[in-house]
Structures are given as C-alpha cells and as structure tokens.
Design an enzyme around this catalytic site. Sequence first.
Site, PDB file in Angstrom:
ATOM      1  N   ASN A   1       0.847  -1.196   0.000  1.00 41.35           N
ATOM      2  CA  ASN A   1       0.000   0.000   0.000  1.00 41.35           C
ATOM      3  C   ASN A   1       0.882   1.245   0.000  1.00 41.35           C
ATOM      4  O   ASN A   1       1.970   1.271   0.588  1.00 41.35           O
ATOM      5  CB  ASN A   1      -1.010   0.001   1.152  1.00 41.35           C
ATOM      6  CG  ASN A   1      -0.415  -0.210   2.519  1.00 41.35           C
ATOM      7  OD1 ASN A   1       0.606  -0.868   2.676  1.00 41.35           O
ATOM      8  ND2 ASN A   1      -1.041   0.338   3.533  1.00 41.35           N
TER       9      ASN A   1
ATOM     10  N   GLU B   1       0.322   5.242   0.731  1.00 43.19           N
ATOM     11  CA  GLU B   1      -0.617   6.261   1.212  1.00 43.19           C
ATOM     12  C   GLU B   1      -0.194   7.654   0.738  1.00 43.19           C
ATOM     13  O   GLU B   1       0.874   7.834   0.143  1.00 43.19           O
ATOM     14  CB  GLU B   1      -0.695   6.186   2.740  1.00 43.19           C
ATOM     15  CG  GLU B   1      -1.220   4.834   3.192  1.00 43.19           C
ATOM     16  CD  GLU B   1      -1.450   4.717   4.689  1.00 43.19           C
ATOM     17  OE1 GLU B   1      -0.936   5.568   5.458  1.00 43.19           O
ATOM     18  OE2 GLU B   1      -2.152   3.772   5.083  1.00 43.19           O
TER      19      GLU B   1
ATOM     20  N   CYS C   1     -10.592  -3.554  -4.407  1.00 41.40           N
ATOM     21  CA  CYS C   1      -9.550  -4.477  -4.878  1.00 41.40           C
ATOM     22  C   CYS C   1     -10.149  -5.758  -5.433  1.00 41.40           C
ATOM     23  O   CYS C   1      -9.640  -6.322  -6.398  1.00 41.40           O
ATOM     24  CB  CYS C   1      -8.571  -4.781  -3.757  1.00 41.40           C
ATOM     25  SG  CYS C   1      -7.498  -3.366  -3.404  1.00 41.40           S
TER      26      CYS C   1
ATOM     27  N   GLU D   1      -3.019  -4.748  -2.932  1.00 39.77           N
ATOM     28  CA  GLU D   1      -3.524  -5.683  -3.952  1.00 39.77           C
ATOM     29  C   GLU D   1      -3.568  -5.017  -5.326  1.00 39.77           C
ATOM     30  O   GLU D   1      -3.158  -5.597  -6.334  1.00 39.77           O
ATOM     31  CB  GLU D   1      -4.937  -6.163  -3.592  1.00 39.77           C
ATOM     32  CG  GLU D   1      -5.009  -6.947  -2.297  1.00 39.77           C
ATOM     33  CD  GLU D   1      -5.305  -6.076  -1.082  1.00 39.77           C
ATOM     34  OE1 GLU D   1      -4.770  -4.945  -1.013  1.00 39.77           O
ATOM     35  OE2 GLU D   1      -6.065  -6.516  -0.220  1.00 39.77           O
TER      36      GLU D   1
ATOM     37  N   CYS E   1      -4.170   0.532  -2.428  1.00 43.15           N
ATOM     38  CA  CYS E   1      -3.991  -0.698  -1.638  1.00 43.15           C
ATOM     39  C   CYS E   1      -2.906  -1.585  -2.253  1.00 43.15           C
ATOM     40  O   CYS E   1      -2.628  -1.511  -3.461  1.00 43.15           O
ATOM     41  CB  CYS E   1      -5.278  -1.504  -1.599  1.00 43.15           C
ATOM     42  SG  CYS E   1      -6.627  -0.759  -0.688  1.00 43.15           S
TER      43      CYS E   1
HETATM   44  N1  THU Z   1      -5.184  -1.608   2.687  1.00 41.66           N
HETATM   45  C1  THU Z   1      -4.623  -2.433   1.764  1.00 41.66           C
HETATM   46  O1  THU Z   1      -3.520  -2.161   1.264  1.00 41.66           O
HETATM   47  N2  THU Z   1      -5.297  -3.545   1.410  1.00 41.66           N
HETATM   48  C2  THU Z   1      -6.498  -3.943   1.947  1.00 41.66           C
HETATM   49  O2  THU Z   1      -7.052  -4.955   1.558  1.00 41.66           O
HETATM   50  C3  THU Z   1      -7.127  -3.147   2.994  1.00 41.66           C
HETATM   51  C4  THU Z   1      -6.474  -1.836   3.291  1.00 41.66           C
HETATM   52  C5  THU Z   1      -4.434  -0.411   3.113  1.00 41.66           C
HETATM   53  C6  THU Z   1      -5.004   0.905   2.687  1.00 41.66           C
HETATM   54  C7  THU Z   1      -4.476   1.837   3.754  1.00 41.66           C
HETATM   55  O3  THU Z   1      -3.181   2.269   3.384  1.00 41.66           O
HETATM   56  C8  THU Z   1      -4.357   0.962   4.982  1.00 41.66           C
HETATM   57  O4  THU Z   1      -4.383  -0.380   4.516  1.00 41.66           O
HETATM   58  C9  THU Z   1      -5.467   1.163   5.997  1.00 41.66           C
HETATM   59  O5  THU Z   1      -6.706   1.087   5.407  1.00 41.66           O
END
Ligand code: THU
Length: 132
Positions: free
Chosen positions: A45, A47, A92, A58, A56
């Site tokens: 991920n 941000e 995702c 995925e 995300c």
């Molecule tokens: N996140 C993912 O990367 N994959 C997921 O399936 C759920 C959430 C990340 C997004 C964000 O950076 C952090 O987790 C909290 O939501």
Amino acid sequence: MKDELKERLWQAASAARERAYAPYSRFSVGAALITRSGAIYAGCNVENASYGLTICAERNAVFQMVAAGEDQIAAILIAGPTEEFLVPCGACRQVIAEFASPETPVYMCDVGGNSRRSTMGELLPYRFSLNS
Ligand code: THU
C-alpha cells in the site's frame, strides 16, 4: 496450490509489505500474485497526505503485473499486519476479478503467515463486467 508456491508468494508479499508507505494509518499491507506464465508480481500500500489517493497493496500488485505485460492471475496472496486474516477491500476485489476467474485462489494471511483460502468467486460473486 503447492506449499512451495504459496511460500514464494508469502515471501514476495512480506518483502513488499516491508516497503509499504503507510505513515498515516501505520497499517502495512503486502500482496503478491502469480500469473499463469509463472511470474510473480508484488505490491504494497502507498498512502498519501491527501488520504483518498491511497492505493492498496492488492491493486498495486495487479498494476505491476499489467505494466509488465501480463493479464492472467493464477493465485493471489495478501499479507497483513494483524492477528486476523487480511481480507481484500471491495475495490480491490473488483480489480483482481478483472484478471482472474471465479476459481482463482485468494490466500488471506495474518501477520504470522497463517492463511485462509478463498476464491474470487466466493469473495465477489457478481463482479461488474461490460460483457454480461
Ligand atoms: N489496505 C490495503 O492495502 N489492502 C487492503 O485490503 C485493505 C487496506 C491499506 C489501505 C491503507 O493504506 C491501509 O491499509 C489502511 O486502510
């Protein structure tokens, strides 16, 4: 899927998770997929200070695959930071489903590497498609 392949996906997802950029949520996620040709692509991920721009793990992994010229996901594994199995978010699921079949295995892992197996068909029985 063979344990050896799952282990390779776990290693790739864990390595990507270590590179996650998650200073706001402090919730690092890694994902790794293997294509029908046998190549592995991973993502973490990423941000942003403008929170909604976050991507995300995925989707990052899927986009790495597409940028490399591939489009057939044979299996995907997600590595999360919690004691619970990390399940992919709805956005995702729709993006993974674009390049997967209903039978494609999805391995959702806890922080220790224990996994729960599901399939794309179970996780998203009705994906949006322009063909149906
Ligand atoms: N996140 C993912 O990367 N994959 C997921 O399936 C759920 C959430 C990340 C997004 C964000 O950076 C952090 O987790 C909290 O939501």
